[in-house]
Write a protein that holds these residues in place. Structure first.
Motif, PDB file in Angstrom:
ATOM      1  N   LEU A   1       6.700   9.953  -7.735  1.00 46.56           N
ATOM      2  CA  LEU A   1       7.285  11.280  -7.895  1.00 46.56           C
ATOM      3  C   LEU A   1       6.525  12.322  -7.070  1.00 46.56           C
ATOM      4  N   VAL A   2       5.181  12.247  -7.122  1.00 44.65           N
ATOM      5  CA  VAL A   2       4.358  13.205  -6.371  1.00 44.65           C
ATOM      6  C   VAL A   2       4.561  13.032  -4.871  1.00 44.65           C
ATOM      7  N   VAL A   3       4.478  11.792  -4.406  1.00 43.90           N
ATOM      8  CA  VAL A   3       4.618  11.533  -2.971  1.00 43.90           C
ATOM      9  C   VAL A   3       6.036  11.847  -2.502  1.00 43.90           C
ATOM     10  N   GLY A   4       7.028  11.480  -3.308  1.00 49.69           N
ATOM     11  CA  GLY A   4       8.406  11.775  -2.934  1.00 49.69           C
ATOM     12  C   GLY A   4       8.675  13.263  -2.872  1.00 49.69           C
ATOM     13  N   ALA A   5       8.218  14.000  -3.888  1.00 53.32           N
ATOM     14  CA  ALA A   5       8.458  15.446  -3.924  1.00 53.32           C
ATOM     15  C   ALA A   5       7.727  16.162  -2.790  1.00 53.32           C
ATOM     16  N   THR A   6       6.459  15.811  -2.557  1.00 53.93           N
ATOM     17  CA  THR A   6       5.710  16.457  -1.472  1.00 53.93           C
ATOM     18  C   THR A   6       6.278  16.078  -0.110  1.00 53.93           C
ATOM     19  N   GLY A   7       6.781  14.849   0.003  1.00 55.79           N
ATOM     20  CA  GLY A   7       7.411  14.442   1.256  1.00 55.79           C
ATOM     21  C   GLY A   7       8.656  15.257   1.547  1.00 55.79           C
ATOM     22  N   VAL A   8       9.479  15.493   0.520  1.00 55.22           N
ATOM     23  CA  VAL A   8      10.674  16.312   0.698  1.00 55.22           C
ATOM     24  C   VAL A   8      10.281  17.732   1.109  1.00 55.22           C
ATOM     25  N   ILE A   9       9.266  18.293   0.456  1.00 55.99           N
ATOM     26  CA  ILE A   9       8.809  19.650   0.793  1.00 55.99           C
ATOM     27  C   ILE A   9       8.353  19.705   2.256  1.00 55.99           C
ATOM     28  N   ASN A  10       7.655  18.670   2.701  1.00 57.53           N
ATOM     29  CA  ASN A  10       7.157  18.658   4.077  1.00 57.53           C
ATOM     30  C   ASN A  10       8.295  18.642   5.098  1.00 57.53           C
ATOM     31  N   THR A  11       9.428  18.019   4.754  1.00 57.62           N
ATOM     32  CA  THR A  11      10.547  17.993   5.705  1.00 57.62           C
ATOM     33  C   THR A  11      11.181  19.366   5.865  1.00 57.62           C
ATOM     34  N   TRP A  12      10.911  20.263   4.926  1.00 61.33           N
ATOM     35  CA  TRP A  12      11.452  21.623   5.012  1.00 61.33           C
ATOM     36  C   TRP A  12      10.482  22.586   5.682  1.00 61.33           C
ATOM     37  N   ALA A  13       9.390  22.093   6.246  1.00 63.74           N
ATOM     38  CA  ALA A  13       8.338  22.964   6.789  1.00 63.74           C
ATOM     39  C   ALA A  13       8.871  23.919   7.844  1.00 63.74           C
ATOM     40  N   GLU A  14       9.673  23.411   8.772  1.00 57.62           N
ATOM     41  CA  GLU A  14      10.175  24.270   9.841  1.00 57.62           C
ATOM     42  C   GLU A  14      11.114  25.342   9.302  1.00 57.62           C
ATOM     43  N   LEU A  15      11.923  24.984   8.306  1.00 60.86           N
ATOM     44  CA  LEU A  15      12.817  25.967   7.695  1.00 60.86           C
ATOM     45  C   LEU A  15      12.010  27.046   6.973  1.00 60.86           C
ATOM     46  N   MET A  16      10.943  26.630   6.288  1.00 62.88           N
ATOM     47  CA  MET A  16      10.088  27.598   5.593  1.00 62.88           C
ATOM     48  C   MET A  16       9.403  28.527   6.581  1.00 62.88           C
ATOM     49  N   LEU A  17       8.923  27.966   7.689  1.00 61.64           N
ATOM     50  CA  LEU A  17       8.264  28.795   8.707  1.00 61.64           C
ATOM     51  C   LEU A  17       9.236  29.813   9.289  1.00 61.64           C
ATOM     52  N   ASN A  18      10.477  29.382   9.564  1.00 64.30           N
ATOM     53  CA  ASN A  18      11.472  30.311  10.093  1.00 64.30           C
ATOM     54  C   ASN A  18      11.775  31.422   9.082  1.00 64.30           C
ATOM     55  N   GLN A  19      11.820  31.064   7.793  1.00 65.06           N
ATOM     56  CA  GLN A  19      12.054  32.071   6.764  1.00 65.06           C
ATOM     57  C   GLN A  19      10.917  33.086   6.723  1.00 65.06           C
TER      58      GLN A  19
ATOM     59  N   LYS B   1       8.928  33.873   9.215  1.00 69.02           N
ATOM     60  CA  LYS B   1       8.960  34.669  10.441  1.00 69.02           C
ATOM     61  C   LYS B   1      10.008  35.774  10.373  1.00 69.02           C
ATOM     62  N   THR B   2      11.164  35.466   9.767  1.00 63.26           N
ATOM     63  CA  THR B   2      12.236  36.461   9.717  1.00 63.26           C
ATOM     64  C   THR B   2      12.053  37.472   8.588  1.00 63.26           C
ATOM     65  N   THR B   3      11.147  37.214   7.673  1.00 59.91           N
ATOM     66  CA  THR B   3      10.932  38.147   6.554  1.00 59.91           C
ATOM     67  C   THR B   3       9.527  38.740   6.613  1.00 59.91           C
ATOM     68  N   GLU B   4       8.526  37.979   6.192  1.00 59.36           N
ATOM     69  CA  GLU B   4       7.158  38.489   6.091  1.00 59.36           C
ATOM     70  C   GLU B   4       6.591  38.911   7.451  1.00 59.36           C
ATOM     71  N   LEU B   5       6.667  38.010   8.437  1.00 59.91           N
ATOM     72  CA  LEU B   5       6.097  38.332   9.748  1.00 59.91           C
ATOM     73  C   LEU B   5       6.859  39.489  10.397  1.00 59.91           C
ATOM     74  N   ALA B   6       8.180  39.516  10.209  1.00 65.12           N
ATOM     75  CA  ALA B   6       8.972  40.625  10.764  1.00 65.12           C
ATOM     76  C   ALA B   6       8.532  41.958  10.171  1.00 65.12           C
ATOM     77  N   GLN B   7       8.202  41.970   8.875  1.00 65.44           N
ATOM     78  CA  GLN B   7       7.709  43.203   8.240  1.00 65.44           C
ATOM     79  C   GLN B   7       6.337  43.589   8.787  1.00 65.44           C
ATOM     80  N   MET B   8       5.499  42.581   9.045  1.00 63.10           N
ATOM     81  CA  MET B   8       4.149  42.857   9.535  1.00 63.10           C
ATOM     82  C   MET B   8       4.169  43.485  10.926  1.00 63.10           C
ATOM     83  N   VAL B   9       5.135  43.100  11.756  1.00 60.71           N
ATOM     84  CA  VAL B   9       5.169  43.601  13.139  1.00 60.71           C
ATOM     85  C   VAL B   9       6.209  44.702  13.329  1.00 60.71           C
ATOM     86  N   ALA B  10       6.862  45.129  12.234  1.00 57.97           N
ATOM     87  CA  ALA B  10       7.948  46.109  12.358  1.00 57.97           C
ATOM     88  C   ALA B  10       7.488  47.390  13.046  1.00 57.97           C
ATOM     89  N   ALA B  11       6.279  47.837  12.727  1.00 58.99           N
ATOM     90  CA  ALA B  11       5.780  49.090  13.312  1.00 58.99           C
ATOM     91  C   ALA B  11       5.463  48.946  14.798  1.00 58.99           C
TER      92      ALA B  11
END
Length: 377
Positions: free
Chosen positions: A202-220, A222-232
């Motif tokens: 269960l642990v390995v399966g769940a963490t493996g699934v989370i890892n496959t979403w890494a690029e989607l999380m990074l894009n999210q 970048k478009t929210t938190e990082l965009a706010q940080m560089v808005a000025a």
């Protein structure tokens, strides 16, 4: 549990196990050597190690950056990172462009004290195994596909837990019916090893699934938190010249006291903006060393522009990555991870055998029915 409910759960367990079988075997077979990837790379000579430098001060970071560019003329720096477990090792990543493809990057290790190149990193057979394990050489589509197979694994585990009690209610725990047929013996081993590995899977399966979403999380992020940080600073173009990395390091440490630098992302890379450096800071405890805090710095002046904690989903990702490969507890935990991995391979293989054995048995019974009917006439 009612017989109809048991049959429904049995169908769920059977097909959630069979559909991803080949891909799960690929993941667990390739995952086994990846548990020991550091040790294997070192054994094969693909893990550069710095010379002993006890008591010597580290070289200026800018000097290491210059050495990296000299080693790869015509390319640009994307990242510089510091090894958490080997303080004398610094890694520089260059590419044809700041936003170049990851597959085009060159990863080179440097002696942190002497600023001397030690060799390329990630070029051995373990890189092939890692690519098979993470995306099957199919990029983001391959990652998401394997994430879907991981979700089916979680369904198979949960349905197996639901079915365990009804199918074993007349047996003592861990009973292996040695005098029964081969199919029954394998069924007992399948159930026993499934119970032993359930939490780990269960642990390995769940963490493996989370890892496959890494690029989607990074894009999210970048478009929210990082965009706010560089808005000025949205109107600023790419730096005409880069600030000294020594200034970047010094000011990042001032902005995050008590933390060390994990890596620096250069302007224009996927982890930064077009104008800023981002220094990712980490703590110095076993847990906080896995978590990162970004510090945004002006690309020309190294002035700190912003700093904030990562969102919960990226923190979950950072914690799941070492847990997936058993990197939290050194060699003892790795050996446990390896043993459980082998057991899980046996569970998957025995499940396939039991399915085929059951079909053969049903086929034999069906083919025998006409003969029995003729004998009764």
């Amino acid at each position: 549990m009612k017989a109809r409910t048991v049959r429904l759960w049995s169908l769920v367990h059977t097909w959630s196990s069979l559909v991803p079988t080949m891909f799960l075997l690929l993941l667990f077979v390739t995952g086994l050597p990846l548990i020991f990837h550091d040790e294997i790379d070192e054994l094969l000579g693909y893990a550069p190690r710095p010379e002993s430098s006890a008591g010597l001060p580290p070289a200026p970071v800018q000097r290491i950056a210059d050495a990296a560019l000299a080693a790869d003329p015509g390319r640009v720096l994307q990242y510089i990172s510091w090894d958490k477990d080997e303080p004398g090792l610094v890694t520089a990543i260059t590419n044809s462009a700041a936003n170049g493809k990851p597959d085009d990057a060159t990863v080179r290790a440097f002696d942190a004290v002497r600023a001397k190149p030690l060799g390329l990193v990630g070029t051995g057979p373990m890189l092939i195994i890692l690519k098979l394990h993470t995306d099957m050489f199919a990029g983001q589509a391959g990652k998401l596909f394997l994430g879907g197979m991981g979700l089916l694994l979680l369904v198979a585990i949960i349905s197996g837990v639901v079915l365990y009690a009804p199918f074993t209610r007349r047996l003592r725990f861990a009973t292996i019916r040695r005098h029964s047929s081969r199919r029954v013996r394998w069924l007992d081993w399948h159930n026993l090893l499934g119970v032993v590995t359930i939490m780990w899977a269960l642990v390995v399966g769940a963490t493996g699934v989370i890892n496959t979403w890494a690029e989607l999380m990074l894009n999210q992020w970048k478009t929210t938190e990082l965009a706010q940080m560089v808005a000025a600073y949205g109107g600023k173009s790419a730096p005409s010249h880069l600030a000294s990395l020594d200034d970047v390091v010094a000011r990042a440490r001032q902005a995050a006291p008590g933390m060390d630098i994990a890596f620096i992302a250069f302007p224009g890379t996927p982890f930064s903006s077009s104008h800023h450096f981002v220094a990712f800071m980490r703590g110095n405890t076993p847990l906080t060393s896995r978590l990162l805090k970004p510090v945004l710095l002006d690309g020309e002046t190294a002035v700190v522009a912003d700093s904030r904690e990562l969102p919960f989903y990226l923190q979950a990702l950072l914690l799941s990555q070492p847990l997936h490969f058993g990197d939290y507890g050194g060699m003892p935990l790795k050996l446990i991870w390896a043993a459980l991995d082998v057991m899980t391979i046996i569970v998957i293989g025995s499940g396939v055998y039991l399915w085929f054995a059951r079909r053969r048995r049903r086929s034999s019974v069906t083919s025998a029915m006409p003969v029995l009917c003729r004998q009764q006439e």
